[in-house]
Design a protein around this motif. Structure first.
Motif, PDB file in Angstrom:
ATOM      1  N   ALA A   2       0.832  -1.188   0.000  1.00  0.00           N
ATOM      2  CA  ALA A   2       0.000   0.000   0.000  1.00  0.00           C
ATOM      3  C   ALA A   2       0.867   1.237   0.000  1.00  0.00           C
ATOM      4  CB  ALA A   2      -0.905  -0.009   1.229  1.00  0.00           C
ATOM      5  N   GLY A   3       0.405   2.282  -0.635  1.00  0.00           N
ATOM      6  CA  GLY A   3       1.123   3.551  -0.693  1.00  0.00           C
ATOM      7  C   GLY A   3       0.745   4.263  -1.966  1.00  0.00           C
ATOM      8  N   SER A   4       1.016   5.564  -2.022  1.00  0.00           N
ATOM      9  CA  SER A   4       0.562   6.308  -3.187  1.00  0.00           C
ATOM     10  C   SER A   4       1.673   6.771  -4.094  1.00  0.00           C
ATOM     11  CB  SER A   4      -0.262   7.509  -2.737  1.00  0.00           C
ATOM     12  OG  SER A   4       0.525   8.334  -1.909  1.00  0.00           O
ATOM     13  N   GLY A   5       2.833   7.111  -3.592  1.00  0.00           N
ATOM     14  CA  GLY A   5       3.836   7.592  -4.518  1.00  0.00           C
ATOM     15  C   GLY A   5       5.153   7.900  -3.873  1.00  0.00           C
ATOM     16  N   VAL A   6       6.150   7.999  -4.720  1.00  0.00           N
ATOM     17  CA  VAL A   6       7.486   8.391  -4.319  1.00  0.00           C
ATOM     18  C   VAL A   6       7.904   9.444  -5.310  1.00  0.00           C
ATOM     19  CG1 VAL A   6       9.895   7.659  -4.175  1.00  0.00           C
ATOM     20  CG2 VAL A   6       8.108   6.170  -3.336  1.00  0.00           C
ATOM     21  N   SER A   7       8.489  10.489  -4.827  1.00  0.00           N
ATOM     22  CA  SER A   7       8.904  11.569  -5.708  1.00  0.00           C
ATOM     23  C   SER A   7      10.297  12.005  -5.322  1.00  0.00           C
ATOM     24  CB  SER A   7       7.916  12.728  -5.558  1.00  0.00           C
ATOM     25  OG  SER A   7       8.440  13.901  -6.085  1.00  0.00           O
ATOM     26  N   GLY A   8      11.169  12.170  -6.309  1.00  0.00           N
ATOM     27  CA  GLY A   8      12.529  12.621  -6.044  1.00  0.00           C
ATOM     28  C   GLY A   8      12.563  14.097  -5.734  1.00  0.00           C
ATOM     29  N   GLU A   9      13.568  14.547  -5.038  1.00  0.00           N
ATOM     30  CA  GLU A   9      13.683  15.946  -4.660  1.00  0.00           C
ATOM     31  C   GLU A   9      14.854  16.639  -5.334  1.00  0.00           C
ATOM     32  OE1 GLU A   9      11.581  17.574  -2.643  1.00  0.00           O
ATOM     33  OE2 GLU A   9      10.370  15.785  -2.319  1.00  0.00           O
ATOM     34  N   CYS A  18       5.270   7.430  -8.572  1.00  0.00           N
ATOM     35  CA  CYS A  18       4.910   6.011  -8.560  1.00  0.00           C
ATOM     36  C   CYS A  18       3.495   5.818  -8.056  1.00  0.00           C
ATOM     37  CB  CYS A  18       5.844   5.232  -7.638  1.00  0.00           C
ATOM     38  SG  CYS A  18       7.530   5.232  -8.175  1.00  0.00           S
ATOM     39  N   LYS A  19       2.855   4.823  -8.634  1.00  0.00           N
ATOM     40  CA  LYS A  19       1.531   4.414  -8.187  1.00  0.00           C
ATOM     41  C   LYS A  19       1.611   2.918  -7.932  1.00  0.00           C
ATOM     42  CE  LYS A  19      -3.290   4.469  -9.567  1.00  0.00           C
ATOM     43  NZ  LYS A  19      -4.228   4.758 -10.649  1.00  0.00           N
ATOM     44  N   VAL A  20       1.232   2.497  -6.729  1.00  0.00           N
ATOM     45  CA  VAL A  20       1.288   1.077  -6.384  1.00  0.00           C
ATOM     46  C   VAL A  20      -0.094   0.477  -6.122  1.00  0.00           C
ATOM     47  CG1 VAL A  20       3.655   1.182  -5.526  1.00  0.00           C
ATOM     48  CG2 VAL A  20       1.763   1.563  -3.940  1.00  0.00           C
ATOM     49  N   GLU A  21      -1.118   1.287  -6.195  1.00  0.00           N
ATOM     50  CA  GLU A  21      -2.486   0.795  -6.033  1.00  0.00           C
ATOM     51  C   GLU A  21      -3.255   1.062  -7.326  1.00  0.00           C
ATOM     52  OE1 GLU A  21      -3.842   2.945  -2.617  1.00  0.00           O
ATOM     53  OE2 GLU A  21      -3.062   1.467  -1.239  1.00  0.00           O
ATOM     54  N   ASP A  22      -4.138   0.156  -7.684  1.00  0.00           N
ATOM     55  CA  ASP A  22      -4.968   0.319  -8.889  1.00  0.00           C
ATOM     56  C   ASP A  22      -4.119   0.601 -10.120  1.00  0.00           C
ATOM     57  OD1 ASP A  22      -7.330  -0.032  -7.356  1.00  0.00           O
ATOM     58  OD2 ASP A  22      -7.244   2.079  -6.761  1.00  0.00           O
ATOM     59  N   THR A  23      -3.061  -0.171 -10.297  1.00  0.00           N
ATOM     60  CA  THR A  23      -2.197   0.001 -11.461  1.00  0.00           C
ATOM     61  C   THR A  23      -2.843  -0.626 -12.696  1.00  0.00           C
ATOM     62  OG1 THR A  23      -0.986  -2.010 -10.924  1.00  0.00           O
ATOM     63  CG2 THR A  23      -0.089   0.059 -10.064  1.00  0.00           C
ATOM     64  N   PRO A  24      -2.507  -0.121 -13.880  1.00  0.00           N
ATOM     65  CA  PRO A  24      -3.111  -0.680 -15.096  1.00  0.00           C
ATOM     66  C   PRO A  24      -2.587  -2.081 -15.388  1.00  0.00           C
ATOM     67  CG  PRO A  24      -1.427   0.918 -15.664  1.00  0.00           C
ATOM     68  CD  PRO A  24      -1.581   0.965 -14.170  1.00  0.00           C
ATOM     69  N   LEU A  25      -3.295  -2.789 -16.233  1.00  0.00           N
ATOM     70  CA  LEU A  25      -2.838  -4.105 -16.665  1.00  0.00           C
ATOM     71  C   LEU A  25      -1.594  -3.960 -17.527  1.00  0.00           C
ATOM     72  CD1 LEU A  25      -6.227  -5.808 -17.561  1.00  0.00           C
ATOM     73  CD2 LEU A  25      -4.880  -6.069 -15.473  1.00  0.00           C
ATOM     74  N   CYS A  26      -0.805  -5.001 -17.581  1.00  0.00           N
ATOM     75  CA  CYS A  26       0.402  -5.021 -18.397  1.00  0.00           C
ATOM     76  C   CYS A  26       0.020  -4.948 -19.875  1.00  0.00           C
ATOM     77  CB  CYS A  26       1.200  -6.296 -18.118  1.00  0.00           C
ATOM     78  SG  CYS A  26       2.666  -6.455 -19.163  1.00  0.00           S
ATOM     79  N   SER A  32      -1.692  -8.600 -14.163  1.00  0.00           N
ATOM     80  CA  SER A  32      -1.604  -7.587 -13.111  1.00  0.00           C
ATOM     81  C   SER A  32      -0.196  -7.029 -13.012  1.00  0.00           C
ATOM     82  CB  SER A  32      -1.992  -8.191 -11.763  1.00  0.00           C
ATOM     83  OG  SER A  32      -3.328  -8.617 -11.789  1.00  0.00           O
ATOM     84  N   THR A  33      -0.113  -5.754 -12.667  1.00  0.00           N
ATOM     85  CA  THR A  33       1.181  -5.102 -12.478  1.00  0.00           C
ATOM     86  C   THR A  33       1.341  -4.688 -11.026  1.00  0.00           C
ATOM     87  OG1 THR A  33       0.298  -2.936 -13.112  1.00  0.00           O
ATOM     88  CG2 THR A  33       1.271  -4.286 -14.867  1.00  0.00           C
ATOM     89  N   LEU A  34       2.570  -4.464 -10.627  1.00  0.00           N
ATOM     90  CA  LEU A  34       2.868  -4.088  -9.249  1.00  0.00           C
ATOM     91  C   LEU A  34       3.044  -2.587  -9.074  1.00  0.00           C
ATOM     92  CD1 LEU A  34       5.530  -6.850  -8.530  1.00  0.00           C
ATOM     93  CD2 LEU A  34       3.125  -6.831  -7.821  1.00  0.00           C
TER      94      LEU A  34
END
Length: 124
Positions: A2-9, A18-26, A32-34
């Motif tokens: 679970a989590g919503s995103g990572v962003s560089g600074e 990054c999106k780790v929930e409800d990702t599109p199909l490959c 399913s994708t991760l």
């Protein structure tokens, strides 16, 4: 995980969303994708001008298994079911390494030509 995103600074080139929930199909296998990653991408057009944009890539455990950077990230998803403070730094490093490997992927002209021929024949 679970989590919503990572962003560089650091810089625009390093910024990865990054999106780790409800990702599109490959798009390759429809599985399913991760992870869905969005990152800056640029190229030179026919007039040698820089064109900037955003590229998206998905991490598919089936299609990307065997790629070193992908394998490390897939392994993290296998052992950690949540993205939290204890693993966000490791996750960010693994995502950055995977995205860098994705940046250098090139189109396989033979596969593209074969798929185009199938499409023209109505088989794709």
């Amino acid at each position: 995980m679970a989590g919503s995103g990572v962003s560089g600074e650091t810089s625009d080139r390093d910024q990865i969303l990054c999106k780790v929930e409800d990702t599109p199909l490959c798009p390759q296998c429809a599985g399913s994708t991760l992870l869905l990653a969005q990152f800056p991408h640029s190229w030179r057009n026919g007039r040698s001008e820089d064109v900037s944009g955003v590229k998206e890539a998905v991490l598919c455990p089936g299609c990307h298994h065997g790629e070193p950077a992908a394998d490390e990230l897939i392994a993290l998803f296998a052992v950690d079911d949540r993205l939290g403070p204890e693993n966000v730094e490791v996750f960010g490093g693994l995502v950055a390494a995977w995205v860098e490997s994705v940046r250098h992927r090139a189109v396989d002209d033979e596969v593209l030509t074969a798929e185009f021929e199938l499409w023209k024949q109505g088989e794709l």
